[in-house]
Write a protein that holds these residues in place. Structure first.
Motif, PDB file in Angstrom:
ATOM      1  N   PRO A 124       0.842  -1.204   0.000  1.00 50.28           N
ATOM      2  CA  PRO A 124       0.000   0.000   0.000  1.00 50.28           C
ATOM      3  C   PRO A 124       0.876   1.254   0.000  1.00 50.28           C
ATOM      4  N   ILE A 125       0.489   2.227  -0.820  1.00 53.96           N
ATOM      5  CA  ILE A 125       1.243   3.487  -0.853  1.00 53.96           C
ATOM      6  C   ILE A 125       0.349   4.702  -0.649  1.00 53.96           C
ATOM      7  N   GLY A 126      -0.962   4.492  -0.553  1.00 56.30           N
ATOM      8  CA  GLY A 126      -1.838   5.635  -0.342  1.00 56.30           C
ATOM      9  C   GLY A 126      -3.300   5.246  -0.404  1.00 56.30           C
ATOM     10  N   THR A 127      -4.132   6.279  -0.258  1.00 60.45           N
ATOM     11  CA  THR A 127      -5.587   6.118  -0.309  1.00 60.45           C
ATOM     12  C   THR A 127      -6.163   7.201  -1.193  1.00 60.45           C
ATOM     13  N   ARG A 128      -7.118   6.845  -2.014  1.00 62.27           N
ATOM     14  CA  ARG A 128      -7.873   7.823  -2.793  1.00 62.27           C
ATOM     15  C   ARG A 128      -9.253   7.909  -2.154  1.00 62.27           C
ATOM     16  N   ARG A 129      -9.531   9.034  -1.519  1.00 60.96           N
ATOM     17  CA  ARG A 129     -10.793   9.231  -0.796  1.00 60.96           C
ATOM     18  C   ARG A 129     -11.969   9.299  -1.763  1.00 60.96           C
ATOM     19  N   GLY A 130     -13.024   8.520  -1.464  1.00 54.00           N
ATOM     20  CA  GLY A 130     -14.258   8.571  -2.239  1.00 54.00           C
ATOM     21  C   GLY A 130     -14.102   8.161  -3.688  1.00 54.00           C
ATOM     22  N   TYR A 131     -13.166   7.294  -3.981  1.00 59.32           N
ATOM     23  CA  TYR A 131     -12.827   6.921  -5.359  1.00 59.32           C
ATOM     24  C   TYR A 131     -13.914   6.097  -6.040  1.00 59.32           C
ATOM     25  N   TYR A 132     -14.498   5.151  -5.299  1.00 60.97           N
ATOM     26  CA  TYR A 132     -15.473   4.233  -5.887  1.00 60.97           C
ATOM     27  C   TYR A 132     -16.897   4.655  -5.539  1.00 60.97           C
ATOM     28  N   ALA A 133     -17.783   4.535  -6.522  1.00 58.72           N
ATOM     29  CA  ALA A 133     -19.211   4.754  -6.287  1.00 58.72           C
ATOM     30  C   ALA A 133     -19.854   3.433  -5.900  1.00 58.72           C
ATOM     31  N   ASN A 134     -20.834   3.517  -5.014  1.00 60.68           N
ATOM     32  CA  ASN A 134     -21.652   2.358  -4.657  1.00 60.68           C
ATOM     33  C   ASN A 134     -23.056   2.589  -5.175  1.00 60.68           C
ATOM     34  N   PRO A 135     -23.834   1.531  -5.376  1.00 54.76           N
ATOM     35  CA  PRO A 135     -25.207   1.692  -5.879  1.00 54.76           C
ATOM     36  C   PRO A 135     -26.072   2.586  -4.988  1.00 54.76           C
ATOM     37  N   THR A 136     -25.739   2.670  -3.709  1.00 55.66           N
ATOM     38  CA  THR A 136     -26.514   3.483  -2.771  1.00 55.66           C
ATOM     39  C   THR A 136     -26.185   4.972  -2.876  1.00 55.66           C
ATOM     40  N   GLY A 137     -25.192   5.319  -3.682  1.00 53.92           N
ATOM     41  CA  GLY A 137     -24.765   6.707  -3.785  1.00 53.92           C
ATOM     42  C   GLY A 137     -23.625   7.047  -2.843  1.00 53.92           C
ATOM     43  N   GLN A 138     -23.320   6.134  -1.941  1.00 51.75           N
ATOM     44  CA  GLN A 138     -22.184   6.317  -1.038  1.00 51.75           C
ATOM     45  C   GLN A 138     -20.888   6.179  -1.837  1.00 51.75           C
ATOM     46  N   ARG A 139     -19.827   6.713  -1.314  1.00 49.38           N
ATOM     47  CA  ARG A 139     -18.519   6.594  -1.947  1.00 49.38           C
ATOM     48  C   ARG A 139     -17.628   5.746  -1.053  1.00 49.38           C
ATOM     49  N   GLU A 140     -16.746   4.959  -1.677  1.00 46.48           N
ATOM     50  CA  GLU A 140     -15.799   4.133  -0.948  1.00 46.48           C
ATOM     51  C   GLU A 140     -14.387   4.521  -1.359  1.00 46.48           C
ATOM     52  N   ASP A 141     -13.513   4.565  -0.381  1.00 49.63           N
ATOM     53  CA  ASP A 141     -12.115   4.873  -0.665  1.00 49.63           C
ATOM     54  C   ASP A 141     -11.481   3.755  -1.483  1.00 49.63           C
ATOM     55  N   ALA A 142     -10.360   4.068  -2.088  1.00 49.97           N
ATOM     56  CA  ALA A 142      -9.547   3.070  -2.780  1.00 49.97           C
ATOM     57  C   ALA A 142      -8.183   3.032  -2.120  1.00 49.97           C
ATOM     58  N   LEU A 143      -7.680   1.839  -1.930  1.00 50.77           N
ATOM     59  CA  LEU A 143      -6.291   1.685  -1.528  1.00 50.77           C
ATOM     60  C   LEU A 143      -5.453   1.679  -2.798  1.00 50.77           C
ATOM     61  N   VAL A 144      -4.371   2.420  -2.786  1.00 54.57           N
ATOM     62  CA  VAL A 144      -3.445   2.425  -3.918  1.00 54.57           C
ATOM     63  C   VAL A 144      -2.316   1.479  -3.556  1.00 54.57           C
ATOM     64  N   LEU A 145      -2.091   0.487  -4.407  1.00 59.03           N
ATOM     65  CA  LEU A 145      -1.059  -0.497  -4.195  1.00 59.03           C
ATOM     66  C   LEU A 145      -0.018  -0.411  -5.287  1.00 59.03           C
ATOM     67  N   ARG A 146       1.226  -0.736  -4.935  1.00 61.65           N
ATOM     68  CA  ARG A 146       2.314  -0.693  -5.908  1.00 61.65           C
ATOM     69  C   ARG A 146       3.177  -1.943  -5.773  1.00 61.65           C
ATOM     70  N   LEU A 147       3.583  -2.430  -6.922  1.00 59.89           N
ATOM     71  CA  LEU A 147       4.567  -3.505  -6.988  1.00 59.89           C
ATOM     72  C   LEU A 147       5.785  -2.948  -7.696  1.00 59.89           C
ATOM     73  N   VAL A 148       6.914  -2.923  -7.010  1.00 57.11           N
ATOM     74  CA  VAL A 148       8.157  -2.446  -7.624  1.00 57.11           C
ATOM     75  C   VAL A 148       8.720  -3.577  -8.468  1.00 57.11           C
ATOM     76  N   LEU A 149       9.031  -3.278  -9.730  1.00 55.31           N
ATOM     77  CA  LEU A 149       9.475  -4.292 -10.681  1.00 55.31           C
ATOM     78  C   LEU A 149      10.980  -4.273 -10.916  1.00 55.31           C
TER      79      LEU A 149
END
Length: 151
Positions: A124-149
């Motif tokens: 995990p490297i961060g969070t995007r607040r309210g990134y995802y929409a839900n059918p109820t109109g609520q918003r859900e955060d997203a976790l930002v993940l990274r894989l170093v190659l």
């Protein structure tokens, strides 16, 4: 059963992609979003020897980063290792394309996806607040993940 194969996604796949989206996501990608992704991003589909597409991914390269936009395995194919095979192929292609890292967003509530990404060593490297929409109109955060190659 013989192992499924991976192949590029094409516009004729869009009806199957739409159906898979609707079965697996509370806020599925629209037909338009899928068609745009087919034309603008790299897409891979997973197909059994005698059957219909049951999994896919979209990803894009931005400079030295690969962004995983979507990865889904349809029911009843889930939890059989197919998602890991698809993810490993994206990781391989990212390395071949010279990417330094792979980035993605995931719902914190998507425990199966989090297990998959953690097993592949994403961090995990961060969070995007309210990134995802839900059918109820609520918003859900997203976790930002990274894989170093890069080593």
């Amino acid at each position: 059963m013989n192992a499924p194969s991976l192949r590029p996604l094409t516009p004729p796949d869009v009806d199957v992609l739409c159906a898979i989206e609707k079965r697996n996501f509370s806020a599925p990608w629209t037909r338009r979003q899928l068609l745009e992704s087919l034309s603008q991003h790299q897409g891979l589909g997973m197909v059994p020897p005698s059957g219909t597409l049951f999994g896919y991914t979209f990803f894009m390269q931005v400079f030295q980063e690969i962004h995983l936009l979507n990865l889904v395995i349809d029911q009843p194919w889930q939890r059989q290792g197919w998602g890991r095979i698809l993810l490993d192929e994206v990781i391989t292609r990212a390395r071949v394309q010279g990417a330094e890292c792979l980035l993605l967003e995931v719902r914190p509530s998507n425990e199966a996806a989090l297990r998959l990404y953690r097993s592949a060593h994403f961090q995990p490297i961060g969070t995007r607040r309210g990134y995802y929409a839900n059918p109820t109109g609520q918003r859900e955060d997203a976790l930002v993940l990274r894989l170093v190659l890069t080593p």
